[in-house]
Design an enzyme around this catalytic site. Structure first.
Site, short mmCIF file in Angstrom:
data_model
loop_
_atom_site.label_atom_id
_atom_site.label_comp_id
_atom_site.label_asym_id
_atom_site.label_seq_id
_atom_site.Cartn_x
_atom_site.Cartn_y
_atom_site.Cartn_z
CE LYS A 1 -8.08 3.25 3.93
NZ LYS A 1 -8.44 1.95 3.32
CE LYS B 1 -4.68 4.10 0.06
NZ LYS B 1 -5.81 3.76 -0.83
NE ARG C 1 -2.47 1.28 3.60
CZ ARG C 1 -3.14 1.15 4.75
NH1 ARG C 1 -4.36 0.63 4.73
NH2 ARG C 1 -2.61 1.49 5.89
CG ASN D 1 -4.36 -0.20 -1.13
OD1 ASN D 1 -4.43 0.99 -1.38
ND2 ASN D 1 -5.26 -0.83 -0.41
CB SER E 1 -12.05 -2.16 2.55
OG SER E 1 -10.65 -2.26 2.40
#
Length: 515
Positions: free
Chosen positions: A138, A42, A40, A70, A109
């Protein structure tokens, strides 16, 4: 590729400790037992993301475990990763499947049952459920769902014909992993694993952290085992040795207790051979919990935020060390503040024994209760009370002690009704509080058989009350209290001398609900 979701690592480069790299942390975590990795990143540009993904993929391929990306399908396709994980606001599962093909893993999710339902209908391969608790890695769109939220989704999944794996995510760490994994289980369904971010990525020793967390997932704690089909006579035979062991070991009973009960509870704890500690100092909770023969009594005398923070801090330390914890949800049904406090505690901690009067236990079980202050005014049938006690014990993997004219003790499979005691107990302050002290002491020396501990504690207290009430010089509640302490001490000495004659007074029977 067969997928093991037991310990699912989610990366975050911003959490990597100084002096090391993300690749090194992931490699060490894999050595420690991580079974699946999600990359992950971002805020990483595509070129750098692909470069980093290739390095991580080399590690996972060597270990024979999947790498998921991700959100970024383009990156997953570029490095031929085993799959992707997407959020509710990302590309939909059906489109992702068209782009990636039938053999790639697609996880999504979910927070609510409605989202889980759609994910299953759309063909997701697994669900990432959460956030369970507040997380710093997060910003969650929705409030944390806690253990109760996990149970709702697992209950739904238990009804789905096609098995869909589920992992929990959201502040799952060394302090919470065991409870999240094992307390969330419902009949017919449990989590397949936990997803972890900071606890591993930010760890100074990710290998040992991963190994410890995997053990928490794989090995069920002692409170998951139930010794069933016990008879009253068999239990009575084991009680003297248990109470003698309390005196022999002198367990430490850490009590977060109502101030009006502190002195009485401390004296009762000493009378039965245990050692009381009435500390409210959060910084020393860890040291107290590290004592091998220690237990915790949480007497919910207050539901204000600072008290609730103290309860959570204490239970977290004792749960981590697998030390027994007793909850006394004082006045649980009296106010919305207390009802919410109970929900918070059950979402954050495991309790070996939950003790309360009818109104308190009904509230903890989510049932309507009748209370005046901290006193129960309920008058349910014995069948109703047994039904509630058994259901709560099963749901929370605990022992329920419902006090009253008849005391009900249940582990969900076996239920005993005890009929000892004296009316003077209802005319003195803190009688319920001090019973919690005895329960906590007994649970230390009978950790794997908490049912036995509960029965022993209740009988010791109620029979001592009967003996005290008829002792010479006792004329009412005022003269009753000091003699009650004496009788508890005498019963302790009798057990130490292998004298069980006092148990001839026990009025105990096994109760079977009619179906």
């Amino acid at each position: 590729m067969a997928v093991d979701y037991s310990l699912y690592l989610v990366t975050d480069s911003g959490l990597v400790p100084p002096g090391t790299t993300l690749e090194e942390q992931v490699e060490k975590a894999i050595k420690g037992g991580v079974t699946l990795v999600q990359l992950r990143e971002k805020d990483t540009e595509t070129k750098d993301f692909i470069k980093k993904a290739k390095k991580i993929h080399d590690l996972t391929k060597k270990a024979g475990i999947p790498l998921l990306i991700n959100d970024r399908l383009d990156v997953a396709l570029a490095i031929d990763a085993e799959g992707v994980h997407i959020g509710q606001e990302d590309i939909d599962v059906a489109t992702a499947r068209k782009l990636l093909g039938p053999d790639k893993i697609i996880g999504i999710s979910v927070t609510y049952v409605s989202e889980a339902t759609k994910a299953v209908e759309d063909g997701a391969d697994y669900l990432g459920v959460g956030a369970v608790y507040d997380t710093s890695t997060k910003i969650p769109k929705n409030p944390p769902i806690g253990i109760s939220g996990l149970r709702k989704i697992l209950s739904y999944l238990s009804s789905v014909k096609t098995y869909i794996p589920a992992v929990a995510i959201g502040s799952v760490n060394l302090a919470t992993a065991r409870n999240v994994m094992h307390l969330s289980a419902v009949p017919g369904r449990s989590l397949d694993g936990i997803a972890v971010v900071s606890a591993i990525i930010a760890s100074a020793d990710p290998e040992s952290t991963s190994r410890e967390m995997l053990n928490m997932v794989k090995e069920a704690p002692y409170w998951m085992s139930v010794i069933n089909d016990r008879t009253p006579s068999a239990i009575l035979n084991d009680i003297p040795a248990l109470l003698a062991k309390v005196q022999e070991e002198g367990p430490l009973v850490h009590q977060l207790i109502n101030r009006v009960a502190i002195n009485f509870a401390a004296n009762v704890t000493l009378a039965i051979g245990a050692s009381p500690v009435m500390s409210e100092n959060i910084p020393e909770f860890g040291d107290l919990a590290s004592v091998p023969s220690s237990s915790l009594l949480v007497n919910m005398n207050s539901a204000v935020p600072e008290s609730l923070d103290r309860y959570i801090a204490a239970t977290t330390k004792y749960n981590l060390q697998l030390r027994p914890v007793v909850l006394d949800p004082v006045g649980a049904g009296f106010s919305s503040l207390r009802r919410e406090a109970v929900k918070t505690l059950l979402n954050r901690a495991h309790f070996d024994i939950i003790k309360g009067n009818e109104g308190e236990i009904f509230t903890v079980a989510g049932e309507t209760s009748s209370m005046r202050g901290v006193d129960s005014t309920g008058n349910s049938t014995i069948e109703k009370k047994v039904h509630i006690a058994e259901g709560l014990a099963t749901k929370e993997k605990t022992i329920v002690v419902m006090t009253g004219p008849q005391d009900i003790i249940s582990d969900g499979l076996t239920t005993f009704v005890l009929s000892n005691g004296h009316e003077y107990l209802s005319h003195i302050t803190a009688s319920g509080c001090v019973l919690g002290s005895i329960l906590a002491a007994c649970s230390v020396v009978s950790k794997e058989d908490r049912f036995l501990a509960a029965v022993a504690a209740v009988l010791m207290f109620t029979i001592a009350a009967e003996r005290a009430a008829v002792a010479p010089g006792v004329r009412g509640p005022g003269t009753f209290i000091p003699v009650l302490l004496d009788e508890l001490y005498i019963l302790k000495q009798m057990c130490a001398n292998n004298d069980s004659s006092w148990l001839e007074q026990a009025r105990i029977e096994r109760y079977l609900l009619t179906t």
